[in-house]
Structures are given as structure tokens and as C-alpha cells.
Design a protein around this motif. Structure first.
Motif, mmCIF file in Angstrom:
data_model
loop_
_atom_site.group_PDB
_atom_site.id
_atom_site.type_symbol
_atom_site.label_atom_id
_atom_site.label_comp_id
_atom_site.label_asym_id
_atom_site.label_seq_id
_atom_site.Cartn_x
_atom_site.Cartn_y
_atom_site.Cartn_z
ATOM 1 N N LEU A 193 0.638 -1.183 0.081
ATOM 2 C CA LEU A 193 -0.135 0.006 0.152
ATOM 3 C C LEU A 193 0.944 1.132 0.109
ATOM 4 C CD1 LEU A 193 -2.894 -1.054 2.319
ATOM 5 C CD2 LEU A 193 -2.805 -0.948 -0.148
ATOM 6 N N VAL A 194 1.936 1.359 0.883
ATOM 7 C CA VAL A 194 2.790 2.552 0.858
ATOM 8 C C VAL A 194 3.379 2.826 -0.645
ATOM 9 C CG1 VAL A 194 4.773 3.587 1.914
ATOM 10 C CG2 VAL A 194 3.340 2.220 3.387
ATOM 11 N N ASP A 195 3.863 1.755 -1.316
ATOM 12 C CA ASP A 195 4.470 1.953 -2.727
ATOM 13 C C ASP A 195 3.298 2.642 -3.509
ATOM 14 O OD1 ASP A 195 6.471 0.419 -1.285
ATOM 15 O OD2 ASP A 195 6.636 -1.084 -3.147
ATOM 16 N N GLY B 22 15.752 2.669 3.006
ATOM 17 C CA GLY B 22 15.559 3.207 4.425
ATOM 18 C C GLY B 22 15.765 2.067 5.436
ATOM 19 N N GLU B 23 15.588 0.905 5.058
ATOM 20 C CA GLU B 23 15.959 -0.358 6.018
ATOM 21 C C GLU B 23 17.790 -0.380 6.020
ATOM 22 O OE1 GLU B 23 14.565 -3.978 4.402
ATOM 23 O OE2 GLU B 23 12.687 -3.312 4.563
ATOM 24 N N MET B 24 18.362 -0.028 5.131
ATOM 25 C CA MET B 24 19.737 0.072 5.004
ATOM 26 C C MET B 24 20.363 1.177 6.198
ATOM 27 S SD MET B 24 21.169 -0.682 1.641
ATOM 28 C CE MET B 24 20.060 -1.738 0.265
ATOM 29 N N LEU B 25 19.570 2.244 5.955
ATOM 30 C CA LEU B 25 19.881 3.398 6.841
ATOM 31 C C LEU B 25 19.734 2.978 8.294
ATOM 32 C CD1 LEU B 25 18.378 6.837 5.300
ATOM 33 C CD2 LEU B 25 20.968 6.154 5.835
ATOM 34 N N VAL B 80 7.860 12.314 -1.144
ATOM 35 C CA VAL B 80 7.757 12.111 0.195
ATOM 36 C C VAL B 80 8.550 12.930 1.203
ATOM 37 C CG1 VAL B 80 6.595 9.700 -0.375
ATOM 38 C CG2 VAL B 80 9.103 9.884 0.132
ATOM 39 N N ASP B 81 9.063 13.767 0.643
ATOM 40 C CA ASP B 81 9.832 14.716 1.393
ATOM 41 C C ASP B 81 8.716 15.830 1.953
ATOM 42 O OD1 ASP B 81 9.617 15.460 -1.160
ATOM 43 O OD2 ASP B 81 11.248 17.083 -1.112
ATOM 44 N N ASP B 102 0.335 3.270 9.644
ATOM 45 C CA ASP B 102 1.324 4.405 9.840
ATOM 46 C C ASP B 102 1.626 5.013 8.577
ATOM 47 O OD1 ASP B 102 2.865 2.236 9.436
ATOM 48 O OD2 ASP B 102 4.336 2.759 10.849
ATOM 49 N N PHE B 103 0.937 5.418 7.737
ATOM 50 C CA PHE B 103 1.477 5.977 6.382
ATOM 51 C C PHE B 103 2.189 7.428 6.792
ATOM 52 C CE2 PHE B 103 -2.408 3.944 4.873
ATOM 53 C CZ PHE B 103 -1.837 3.120 4.128
ATOM 54 N N GLU B 104 1.863 8.238 7.932
ATOM 55 C CA GLU B 104 2.204 9.346 8.207
ATOM 56 C C GLU B 104 3.728 9.398 8.209
ATOM 57 O OE1 GLU B 104 -0.041 7.929 10.137
ATOM 58 O OE2 GLU B 104 0.512 8.000 12.684
ATOM 59 N N LYS B 105 4.693 8.134 8.514
ATOM 60 C CA LYS B 105 5.886 8.404 8.638
ATOM 61 C C LYS B 105 6.644 8.341 7.180
ATOM 62 C CE LYS B 105 7.399 3.504 8.099
ATOM 63 N NZ LYS B 105 6.890 2.180 8.615
ATOM 64 N N ASN B 106 5.753 8.308 6.287
ATOM 65 C CA ASN B 106 6.169 8.765 4.927
ATOM 66 C C ASN B 106 5.488 10.023 4.471
ATOM 67 O OD1 ASN B 106 8.008 6.458 3.936
ATOM 68 N ND2 ASN B 106 6.047 5.388 4.489
ATOM 69 N N GLY B 107 4.806 10.818 5.546
ATOM 70 C CA GLY B 107 4.385 12.089 4.918
ATOM 71 C C GLY B 107 3.010 12.297 4.470
ATOM 72 N N PHE B 108 2.352 10.906 4.679
ATOM 73 C CA PHE B 108 0.672 10.854 4.179
ATOM 74 C C PHE B 108 0.087 11.184 5.523
ATOM 75 C CE2 PHE B 108 3.375 8.546 1.128
ATOM 76 C CZ PHE B 108 2.768 9.405 -0.242
ATOM 77 N N ILE B 109 -0.561 12.060 5.827
ATOM 78 C CA ILE B 109 -1.103 12.479 7.120
ATOM 79 C C ILE B 109 -2.649 12.424 7.001
ATOM 80 C CG2 ILE B 109 -1.291 14.004 9.133
ATOM 81 C CD1 ILE B 109 1.642 13.423 8.077
ATOM 82 N N THR B 110 -3.260 11.429 7.479
ATOM 83 C CA THR B 110 -4.835 11.328 7.584
ATOM 84 C C THR B 110 -5.267 12.395 8.633
ATOM 85 O OG1 THR B 110 -4.679 9.055 6.940
ATOM 86 C CG2 THR B 110 -6.459 9.738 7.516
ATOM 87 N N LYS B 111 -6.064 13.389 8.004
ATOM 88 C CA LYS B 111 -7.039 14.259 8.880
ATOM 89 C C LYS B 111 -8.238 14.028 9.257
ATOM 90 C CE LYS B 111 -3.564 17.632 8.439
ATOM 91 N NZ LYS B 111 -2.915 18.385 9.574
#
Lengths: 216, 216
Positions: A193-195, B22-25, B80-81, B102-111
Motif C-alpha cells: 500500500l505504501v508503494d 530506508g532499511e539500510m539506513l 515523500v519529502d 502508519d502512512f504518516e511516517k512517509n508524509g501521508f497524514i490522515t486528517k
């Protein structure tokens, strides 16, 4: 029917053909030209002819396609003419939502939802029972389960997938946000979904960038 | 950065690169060769080089890629920045499940979640309020909502999509099993779950057919 190597892109389009043809059938349409199908589906008529030629054509020059025949044939190719017994692993919100979906009209029959939380013992969704994970192996064997839907937390997915593969599951429908490693005889279809959301934001950004350039 | 026409296939792979980087980071990896990235992602090294060259390369011959830099750059390309304010239309199981993600960690904020059932007034999911549809226009304008997630019944989707477009929504993330018609300046990303299941059953059938042929 002659079998050839069919490209992934064609396979991706088949469910959409199937859906549109199903709607036409419901509306009593018996015959359709590739031109009409093209208008409805917003795909070029030549694309449609080319796609369907992969499977032997089905069309008769000047007469168009027999909707019922085409629908049934695509259904066979997609394997939705058969029943596919399915289980959902993970009885959270997502598992619940999927259990409520009417996938059975396309042959995907959800037989049980598996979870580890004892509080869920004895509960059900639309009559689909929630079972505990220690019943997994017996249930999969007894009910000839083919597909397992993975809606469980990311950190437990890999181990659960291994266990399902050992049970003889043929296919995993994976909603966890990671790629699974499975043997070659197990098929995996990911719904990341995130993709999907990221592709949406890419397209928002690239639209805005183009628009900005036009304004300059 | 020079802009070119980027193929849909590349765009489809970017979220996956982003996820792996992201996982490597997170694991403290600072630098990676295209060879190592290739092994991890099960994509050829030349494919990776080619994909990343679309965006100006990022790699230095013999030194590999700087993970943080690459991650950030792909993040910018994907958009996604930035923060993307989002609403979910439909407070059923599926809407609930998505609100919990938790889409918000990628910048998608459900309001907010919108529904028509008065029984849901005053409820919330993780603090995200459920609002009634008559508040839609005001809310979208006030909160600068960019994305609307459609998880409502099929027969109400087209009309709701039109209404969202009139509100100035830029993007629709559509979970309803139909294709939407929207103006060119609105982007739509479909998650057609049934289509995904059909691709799974296609692959089960075609695997079985091949296997049968081998046995003959």
C-alpha cells in the motif's frame, strides 16, 4: 488452445477486461466490437485485439466478440472458473476488512481467519471463524487451502510465510510491507500500500513540476 | 537535475528502492555498491544503474552509492519529502484499517474520516475524527487536503469522486472496484484488490499447467 509465453503487462490487463465484460453481461450485452470495447475501456482497439490474440483471438472479423464466450474464456485463463479456498492470517482491522469483502463471487472462498490472540477464540466475521495459529497445519490440510492472505505485523511475516509454505500453501497474497523469499513453486502477489501511495505522490509532484514550467 | 520522461516501470520500482535504502539506513549502512544493492533487491546491477541514471545517477564509479543521499533524492523524486494531507471517505472496516496504518511516517497524514452514518458522529480512530459528509467542502478547503482515499460502496464512488474533484482534491486513491473518470489535472491510483487476486490465481493455474506438461 495453443499456449505461448504471455507478457506480464497482458496478464495485468486481463482482470480489467474480465470486469468490464462482466458488467456488460449484467447489462444484457451479447456482442461487442473491439471498437466499442476500446471506447469503454479507454484502451486502443489494436491493443485489445493484440491482447486477446495471445489467447487465440476469440473474435470474428466484422462480427466482434461474443461477450459471454470471451468472459468465460478469460475467466478460465485467470483461473477464476475454479474455487480457491483461502485463509486470512491476522484478525486485525485489515484481516477483518478483507474477510468482509465479497471475493467469493470470483471463486476466492475465505474459510477461516487465523490469529494468536486468545480473546478472539470463538468469534467470527460473516460466519468465517477466527481460529488460533496452533490449528493452522490441520486446517490447511483438511480444507485443501490454496491461498494464504498475510495481514500480520511485518516482524512476524517471514516466519509465518515459511510455516505456510511447509503446510503446502501454493500462493501468498502479501499485504505486509516487505518482499518475501519463498520456493519457486509458491507464488506471491504483493499489495504494498505504501508503494501505491508513493506512486500517487510522485504523480502529484511531477504534475506540479510540469505545471510550474508552463507558467514560467 | 535534468528532467526526462521517466517510464512507468521505473516509477513502479522507486518505492521499492526507497524501502530497501530506508532499511539500510536504519541498519547504519552508509555506502553500497550497485552489486550489493542488486543482491539485496534481486534486481540486476545493470538494471539498478540504468534506473538511477534516469535521475542523474547518484553513483560514483568504484565508490558505490551514498545510502543517505540516494534515499533522500529518491524521496524527493517520489514527493515523500513533503507532507500530504489526506482524508479517508468511508468509515467502514477498510477505512478503519487504513486509518490505523502508519502512512504518516512517509508524509501521508490522515486528517479525518468521512462517512454518512450519524451513529459515527463524535467517534475517532487513533484520534483521527470521523466527520459527516456535509462537512466535506469546508474541511478540504481549511485543511488543504490533497489526497482522498475512496473506500466506499461502488455505487456511490463516481458521484463522490466528482464532488471531491469540485472541492479541489488533487489525487484519489481508489479502493473501489471500478475505474474513475476524472479531469486531467487529478491523479488516480487504483488498488483493485480483486484484480490482484486474479493475477494470483492466474499464476497458480499457469504454474500447474506447466507442471502438468512436465509430468506428461
Amino acid at each position: 488452445m495453443e499456449e505461448r509465453q504471455i507478457s506480464k503487462a497482458v496478464i495485468k490487463r486481463l482482470p480489467r477486461y474480465y470486469r468490464y465484460l462482466g458488467e456488460m453481461l449484467n447489462n444484457g450485452v451479447e456482442r461487442i466490437s473491439s471498437g466499442e470495447l476500446s471506447t469503454k475501456m479507454q484502451v486502443t482497439a489494436s491493443q485489445i485485439r493484440q491482447d486477446l490474440n495471445n489467447f487465440g483471438g476469440f473474435g470474428q472479423q466484422g462480427y466482434g466478440y461474443n461477450v459471454k464466450f470471451l468472459y468465460d474464456e478469460i475467466g478460465k485463463i485467470l483461473g477464476v472458473d475454479k474455487k480457491h479456498p483461502m485463509i486470512i492470517i491476522g484478525g486485525g482491522n485489515f484481516g477483518h476488512a478483507l474477510a468482509n469483502y465479497d471475493f467469493e463471487k470470483n471463486g476466492f472462498i475465505t474459510k477461516a481467519i487465523f490469529d494468536v490472540r486468545p480473546s478472539l477464540v470463538g468469534t467470527d466475521v460473516r460466519g468465517i471463524p477466527v481460529l488460533m495459529m496452533d490449528e493452522l497445519e490441520d486446517f490447511v490440510a483438511r480444507e485443501h487451502i490454496e491461498i494464504a492472505v498475510l495481514t500480520l505485523p511485518k516482524d512476524r511475516v517471514a516466519e509465518t510465510a515459511d510455516r505456510l509454505v511447509r503446510c503446502g500453501i501454493k500462493a501468498l497474497w502479501n499485504f505486509a510491507h516487505l518482499d518475501l523469499k519463498v520456493p519457486d513453486d509458491v507464488v506471491v502477489e504483493n499489495v504494498h500500500l505504501v508503494d501505491s501511495l508513493m506512486q500517487l505522490s510522485y504523480r502529484i509532484s511531477s504534475y506540479e513540476n510540469e505545471h510550474k514550467k508552463e507558467e514560467v
